[in-house]
Scaffold this motif. Structure first.
Motif, PDB file in Angstrom:
ATOM      1  N   UNK A   1     -15.733  -1.442  11.525  1.00 21.45           N
ATOM      2  CA  UNK A   1     -14.320  -1.079  11.658  1.00 21.45           C
ATOM      3  C   UNK A   1     -13.605  -1.159  10.311  1.00 21.45           C
ATOM      4  N   UNK A   2     -13.888  -2.204   9.532  1.00 25.15           N
ATOM      5  CA  UNK A   2     -13.260  -2.350   8.217  1.00 25.15           C
ATOM      6  C   UNK A   2     -13.662  -1.213   7.291  1.00 25.15           C
ATOM      7  N   UNK A   3     -14.938  -0.835   7.315  1.00 18.61           N
ATOM      8  CA  UNK A   3     -15.408   0.261   6.466  1.00 18.61           C
ATOM      9  C   UNK A   3     -14.824   1.599   6.918  1.00 18.61           C
ATOM     10  N   UNK A   4     -14.716   1.794   8.242  1.00 18.11           N
ATOM     11  CA  UNK A   4     -14.106   3.020   8.752  1.00 18.11           C
ATOM     12  C   UNK A   4     -12.638   3.095   8.354  1.00 18.11           C
ATOM     13  N   UNK A   5     -11.961   1.954   8.353  1.00 20.45           N
ATOM     14  CA  UNK A   5     -10.564   1.923   7.931  1.00 20.45           C
ATOM     15  C   UNK A   5     -10.429   2.354   6.473  1.00 20.45           C
ATOM     16  N   UNK A   6     -11.344   1.892   5.636  1.00 23.65           N
ATOM     17  CA  UNK A   6     -11.328   2.281   4.223  1.00 23.65           C
ATOM     18  C   UNK A   6     -11.556   3.783   4.074  1.00 23.65           C
ATOM     19  N   UNK A   7     -12.550   4.312   4.790  1.00 21.99           N
ATOM     20  CA  UNK A   7     -12.881   5.734   4.674  1.00 21.99           C
ATOM     21  C   UNK A   7     -11.720   6.622   5.110  1.00 21.99           C
ATOM     22  N   UNK A   8     -11.170   6.356   6.302  1.00 19.01           N
ATOM     23  CA  UNK A   8     -10.090   7.205   6.796  1.00 19.01           C
ATOM     24  C   UNK A   8      -8.798   6.971   6.008  1.00 19.01           C
TER      25      UNK A   8
END
Length: 297
Positions: A156-163
């Motif tokens: 979730x943290x990595x997806x937050x960074x990407x988006x």
């Protein structure tokens, strides 16, 4: 050259922003133990919308000069996913881990700018990105949070960074758009996109929940105002290093409120992430390639 007074005021506004954002993360982590993420995102947007309505009405003529509504919609969609993933990560991971991973967003945006906007990225920038990535890997090591981190939280943290980086790219392409238009698109878009998911999994709001939920919306909107004030008064190159203090605030809040004592890998990883960001910051801004490289909308 700016006088010391505006520079000092800018630093004060930024420190206030970081303090408010830390408060938001604490409230989200507390409420997130028993409340769906979509509901928190929806209520945060709804409260923010109520707060900015007078400003929107005052600048209503700006909407007649809107340049790129569909690009604005794409930016809001990316921001909605980024915020939802960030709230999810906060409910699953220690605060400093989420904060440390979020520091890599500018580096991901840098890579996307090179890919999508044809910006030239210097070698030092890639070196800084690699160093910061090594720091993140250290931070999510098992002893970085006193135990193995849940995979769902890290994802979730990595997806937050990407988006979030994708939203940054859209924002860069909208740099000539009215600030009020962009702010309304963001807040209203969050409310509309999160409303269906919030309705499907709505948790009752008791008396004890009213103040924390109001706090999330009010502190988040106030933090956005402080951030914009800071960068309106001070130079980005001078203010950016102060942003690294947010990991100290997050570590202190996690330790005091949730008992998340930082382990050696977390501390070392945080230092390495900051080092990577400093390497990037010490170089000049990327320059654009010739117009022939421009991508279509």
């Amino acid at each position: 050259m700016r006088s010391p007074a505006p520079a000092t005021a800018a630093a004060a506004w930024l420190l206030l922003d970081m303090t408010l954002v830390t408060g938001v993360t604490v409230l989200v982590k507390l409420e997130g133990q028993s409340r769906p993420v979509a509901q928190m995102v929806f209520l945060r947007a709804l409260i923010g919308l109520a707060l900015i309505t007078p400003l929107v009405w005052r600048h209503r003529r700006d909407f007649a000069r809107m340049r790129a509504p569909w690009r604005n919609a794409g930016r809001v969609s990316c921001n909605a996913v980024a915020l939802g993933m960030n709230f999810t990560a906060l409910t699953l991971l220690p605060l400093p881990v989420v904060t440390g991973i979020s520091f890599t967003r500018p580096l991901v945006a840098m890579g996307l700018a090179a890919l999508l906007l044809c910006e030239t990225v210097r070698r030092q920038h890639w070196i800084g990105a690699a160093v910061a990535l090594a720091g993140v890997l250290l931070m999510i090591a098992p002893d970085g949070a006193g135990g193995e981190l849940p995979l769902a939280g890290v994802a979730a943290a990595l997806a937050s960074v990407l988006f979030g980086a994708m939203a940054t790219i859209q924002t860069r392409a909208l740099r000539d758009e009215s600030f009020v238009v962009m702010m309304l698109f963001y807040t209203l878009g969050l409310a509309l996109l999160s409303a269906p998911l919030a309705a499907l999994d709505w948790a009752p709001v008791g008396h004890a929940d009213v103040l924390p939920l109001l706090g999330i919306g009010i502190l988040a909107q106030a933090g956005q105002f402080c951030f914009l004030r800071a960068y309106g008064l001070g130079e980005a190159s001078r203010l950016a290093p102060l942003g690294y203090l947010s990991i100290l605030l997050a570590t202190a809040a996690g330790w005091l409120v949730f008992g998340d004592r930082p382990g050696p890998s977390l501390a070392l990883g945080g230092v390495v992430v900051i080092l990577g960001m400093l390497i990037v910051q010490r170089t000049d801004r990327p320059t654009a390639r010739p117009p022939i490289c421009r991508q279509g909308d």
